[in-house]
Design an enzyme around this catalytic site. Structure first.
Site, PDB file in Angstrom:
ATOM      1  N   ALA A  69       1.002   3.416   0.964  1.00  0.00           N
ATOM      2  CA  ALA A  69      -0.348   2.860   1.139  1.00  0.00           C
ATOM      3  C   ALA A  69      -0.505   1.550   0.503  1.00  0.00           C
ATOM      4  O   ALA A  69      -1.018   0.422   0.956  1.00  0.00           O
ATOM      5  CB  ALA A  69      -1.407   3.685   0.670  1.00  0.00           C
ATOM      6  N   CYS A 325      -2.767   4.126 -11.407  1.00  0.00           N
ATOM      7  CA  CYS A 325      -1.852   2.825 -11.302  1.00  0.00           C
ATOM      8  C   CYS A 325      -2.525   2.255 -12.701  1.00  0.00           C
ATOM      9  O   CYS A 325      -1.924   1.135 -12.939  1.00  0.00           O
ATOM     10  CB  CYS A 325      -2.405   2.250 -10.057  1.00  0.00           C
ATOM     11  SG  CYS A 325      -1.656   2.943  -8.661  1.00  0.00           S
TER      12      CYS A 325
END
Length: 382
Positions: A69, A325
């Site tokens: 993504a 992340c």
């Protein structure tokens, strides 16, 4: 280990692993070669492309395979905006939202160095975009708007059909990051120009994803890098057949299990929250009044209890304080602060996410461990 971090990644479904294995060593042909082994691999790639298309309700030729993504988001945003710029379009505005994944926020911000105008909209206390604020931002001619379908920390859903109609009515391209939503809830791309997906969020392998690129009316993109012109020249490079096959199988399974997964995962999520809230009434549910993904549970712990302390005290439960992340950062979640939480309050928040492999005994054990840890960490009121 009780795994409650499905928004970070999901385990590969055993059927996905079985589907991928032959393509590593037995059927190893390059899917772009014209000989027999290559064409066999090419057929497997196209079968997988059709499987993903069936899940999303689009044409197979509208899907471009990517490494995930993050690449798909970069290609959609930078590729779309740069194409307009190369064609001499005078519009410069690019709009996104403060709670987007970092790869979207950074893609939009990077374009400022190329002369474009990034605009980052705020959200309300539930984490949702205000349609009127979007309309006001679109009064300045805009190239592209990117709004994610489901937030990766809170699971809060945006009204993508309504927002996309506003954007396209203003003449801009509409992109949505659907990495968290695909395979967990029904999706519609009827009013979307570009949409990004990731296999490892829906029980497929890491390292593979896809970008939906509308064919009619046609959306054009400038590639991020040069090469052999694979994937309709949008994304050069040899396709990893095993990973593509894994994505296709994951999409097939998601389509088959969608309704059953929604019911099972929602029930377990609600059970976990019910046990925590009953034992710890001072806990709060972030974005709890908004529509959410079935497995989403982002909670704020009582005063004086830091989320990092709970992570240390409960090593047998896999959970997080925010996006994977950003999990290594000490700063509080920018998603939660954008929703109006103070930095101190955001530091007390845990992200729990329930998935396909979660069990009732696992929920009960996790709840008991969390409750005990919070009670131990709470400051004395004496």
């Amino acid at each position: 280990m009780i795994y409650l971090d499905y928004f970070s990644t999901t385990p590969c479904d055993p059927a996905v692993v079985d589907a991928m294995l032959p393509w590593f060593a037995e059927d190893y042909g390059n899917p772009h070669s014209v000989h027999g082994p290559g064409q066999k691999a090419a057929q497997a790639v196209e079968q997988s492309r059709q499987g993903v298309a069936d899940l999303l309700g689009v044409e197979a030729r509208e899907l471009v395979f990517t490494s995930g993504a993050t690449e798909a988001n970069n290609l959609a945003i930078k590729g779309g905006v740069r194409h307009f710029g190369r064609m001499g379009d005078e519009r410069r505005r690019v709009i996104t939202v403060a709670t987007e994944h970092k790869c979207v926020l950074e893609s939009v911000r990077d374009l400022e160095a190329e002369g474009f105008e990034p605009v980052v909209l705020g959200v309300d206390f539930q984490g949702q975009v205000d349609a009127e604020a979007l309309q006001n931002a679109l009064k300045v001619p805009t190239l592209l708007v990117s709004i994610m379908a489901a937030n990766n920390e809170t699971g809060v859903l945006q009204d993508i059909p309504a927002l996309s109609r506003i954007v396209r009515g203003a003449g801009a391209l509409f992109h949505t990051d659907m990495a968290q939503m695909a395979g967990k809830l029904p999706v519609s791309l009827a009013d979307v120009d570009l949409a990004s997906f990731s296999a490892h969020k829906m029980y497929g392998p890491k390292g593979i994803g896809a970008l939906y690129v509308r064919r009619r009316p046609r959306v054009r993109l400038q590639p991020l890098f040069s090469g052999g012109g694979q994937e309709r020249a949008f994304r050069s490079g040899t396709l990893p057949t095993p990973l593509v096959v894994g994505l296709g199988k994951a999409a097939e399974l998601a389509a088959q299990r969608l309704e059953a997964d929604i019911q099972q995962i929602s029930a377990l999520r609600d059970d976990l929250w019910g046990q925590i809230k009953t034992a710890l009434p001072d806990c709060e549910l972030n974005g709890g009044e908004a529509s959410r993904l079935p497995g989403a549970l982002n909670i704020c712990l009582p005063d004086g209890v830091r989320a990092t302390d709970i992570l240390e005290r409960v090593p047998d439960v896999a959970m997080s304080t925010g996006s994977a992340c950003s999990a290594a950062e000490i700063t509080p979640s920018y998603v939660l602060t954008a929703m109006g939480l103070s930095a101190e309050k955001a530091s007390r928040c845990l992200r729990l996410s329930v998935g396909r492999s979660t069990s009732k005994p696992g929920i009960d054990r996790a709840a008991a461990l969390l409750i005990e840890a919070v009670r131990t960490c709470q400051p004395s009121r004496d």
